[in-house]
Design a protein around this motif. Sequence first.
Motif, PDB file in Angstrom:
ATOM      1  N   SER A 293      -2.100   2.969   5.266  1.00 30.91           N
ATOM      2  CA  SER A 293      -3.343   3.688   5.015  1.00 30.91           C
ATOM      3  C   SER A 293      -3.164   5.139   5.438  1.00 30.91           C
ATOM      4  CB  SER A 293      -4.506   3.050   5.789  1.00 30.91           C
ATOM      5  OG  SER A 293      -4.319   3.190   7.196  1.00 30.91           O
TER       6      SER A 293
ATOM      7  N   ASN B 142      -5.798   5.588   1.820  1.00 33.00           N
ATOM      8  CA  ASN B 142      -6.574   4.394   2.146  1.00 33.00           C
ATOM      9  C   ASN B 142      -6.734   3.518   0.907  1.00 33.00           C
ATOM     10  OD1 ASN B 142      -7.070   5.011   4.863  1.00 33.00           O
ATOM     11  ND2 ASN B 142      -8.793   6.326   4.318  1.00 33.00           N
TER      12      ASN B 142
ATOM     13  N   VAL C 117     -10.283   1.982   6.829  1.00 34.71           N
ATOM     14  CA  VAL C 117      -9.912   1.103   5.717  1.00 34.71           C
ATOM     15  C   VAL C 117     -11.040   0.129   5.424  1.00 34.71           C
ATOM     16  CG1 VAL C 117      -8.298  -0.683   4.954  1.00 34.71           C
ATOM     17  CG2 VAL C 117      -7.452   1.353   6.117  1.00 34.71           C
TER      18      VAL C 117
ATOM     19  N   GLY D 111       0.801  -1.213   0.000  1.00 34.31           N
ATOM     20  CA  GLY D 111       0.000   0.000   0.000  1.00 34.31           C
ATOM     21  C   GLY D 111       0.833   1.262   0.000  1.00 34.31           C
TER      22      GLY D 111
ATOM     23  N   ILE E 203      -7.255  -4.057  10.434  1.00 38.49           N
ATOM     24  CA  ILE E 203      -7.223  -2.739   9.805  1.00 38.49           C
ATOM     25  C   ILE E 203      -7.991  -1.730  10.656  1.00 38.49           C
ATOM     26  CG2 ILE E 203      -6.922  -3.504   7.418  1.00 38.49           C
ATOM     27  CD1 ILE E 203      -9.976  -3.430   7.142  1.00 38.49           C
TER      28      ILE E 203
ATOM     29  N   THR F   4      -4.078  -5.045  -1.436  1.00 34.56           N
ATOM     30  CA  THR F   4      -4.108  -5.337   0.006  1.00 34.56           C
ATOM     31  C   THR F   4      -3.917  -6.828   0.245  1.00 34.56           C
ATOM     32  OG1 THR F   4      -6.538  -5.356  -0.132  1.00 34.56           O
ATOM     33  CG2 THR F   4      -5.479  -3.329   0.642  1.00 34.56           C
TER      34      THR F   4
ATOM     35  N   SER G  82     -13.403   1.967   3.276  1.00 35.99           N
ATOM     36  CA  SER G  82     -12.948   2.163   1.904  1.00 35.99           C
ATOM     37  C   SER G  82     -12.941   0.873   1.098  1.00 35.99           C
ATOM     38  CB  SER G  82     -11.541   2.779   1.898  1.00 35.99           C
ATOM     39  OG  SER G  82     -10.579   1.855   2.377  1.00 35.99           O
TER      40      SER G  82
ATOM     41  N   THR H  51      -8.388   0.821  -1.717  1.00 34.36           N
ATOM     42  CA  THR H  51      -9.775   0.653  -2.158  1.00 34.36           C
ATOM     43  C   THR H  51     -10.006  -0.651  -2.911  1.00 34.36           C
ATOM     44  OG1 THR H  51      -9.301   1.895  -4.187  1.00 34.36           O
ATOM     45  CG2 THR H  51     -10.174   3.138  -2.307  1.00 34.36           C
TER      46      THR H  51
END
Length: 416
Positions: free
Chosen positions: A415, A144, A177, A139, A173, A151, A180, A146
């Motif tokens: 994030s 954040n 997150v 990431g 998380i 991820t 999102s 999506t």
Amino acid sequence: MALAPNVFKYVDWVAMDTLRILKNKRMISEYFNTDDQKDFNKEFAVGATIRKKFPQRFTSVEGLPYQPQAINRRETTITIDQNIQVAWEWDSFEQALKLERGEAMLRKEYSEPAAEEIYQQIESRAALYAHNHCNNFVGVLGTNPTNFQTTTGAARQTLQELALWKGKKAFIIPPKVNTSMVGAAMNLMQDASSIGKQYKDGAIGHQGGFDWFESMSLYEHTAATWAGAVTVTSTLATDGTTTMVLTCTSGDTFRIGDKFSIASVKAANPGTRRSTGSSKLFTILSANQTISGTSATITYSPSIYGPGSQYQNVDAYPVAGAALTLFPGTTSPNGKVGIIGYAMTDQSFAMAGVKLEGPENGGGTICSQFQDPVSGLAVRYLRMFDGKESKWINRIDCALGFGDFYVDGCIGILSA
């Protein structure tokens, strides 16, 4: 004949129920490995630190001639160095006129809040340990995620490349997150019950081989600030190295928990000892520092094992002049802020608890202790009377500690 002192029925329950709450609520610490807890339960004192040996690895050779190789065992340590205490008291006047009566009220007013505080401390300390010791990540810091590709997909890839896709796995998380990501989950083909849960509860549940959890115990990280290039000062070619001298700019900062890569140093699969094609990532373990000259010394994890080692984890040693990249994948990372979540396996970090000695019951003193046989977490409840102050003193203690296991088995989720 003298009467035995009164022992209230609820006293044993305080320790038992505190432990029950700890067992049922843990999330981050639930995925810390407790296999070596048994070493702290021996009848003799083992000290505050135990050593855990990693499995021996060998390299193979070509041909019939006998070519033995040295046995070279690596080890890690687990140290009990933290004690969590919650204490309260009341005097005889308060007990006679104000103290709640009955087990249910004592549970609600005292033991449950005490257990909640101890639980939160365990979770926060486990999260901080992961925050500082986790070297891999996916990431972008300050943004954040999506979608699942960047991820759980990227985390799963890393764990597979490093031969650590095993055991139970959690994706932990911050709530932002989850918010999102939940939209992306609704577009995937899943069973009706999973989709219903996502729609009604706003929770993803299980995806990509991970159990998903939201946690407010995760830590925010502020990245270091590097004015210019930061490079390796001298070539590193010694296996097990955990300290590095860097050439930098006066005023540069280095922060514990910062993640970085080194130019031309790729991760190696522990089985094939061939490059995975992905950069090897490291985390800074040394305390925060601001450099006044042009040289910095950092301690980092994991230790480096180069080509030829049975524990090889990089395809090449860092050479003099090789540039470090702070949070690779994050544009202009200097000073950026974000919360770091975790894709964890139960082989990443270790946790252990230990029972604390207490006085024998009697003479106005009551001591009760219970230990979870799986996690090793132990809760001691101690109640005693202070005759000078005419006070009842109450305290709950929990002693524990952490250690590294296979640190590559924890993937930080960056994030905002």
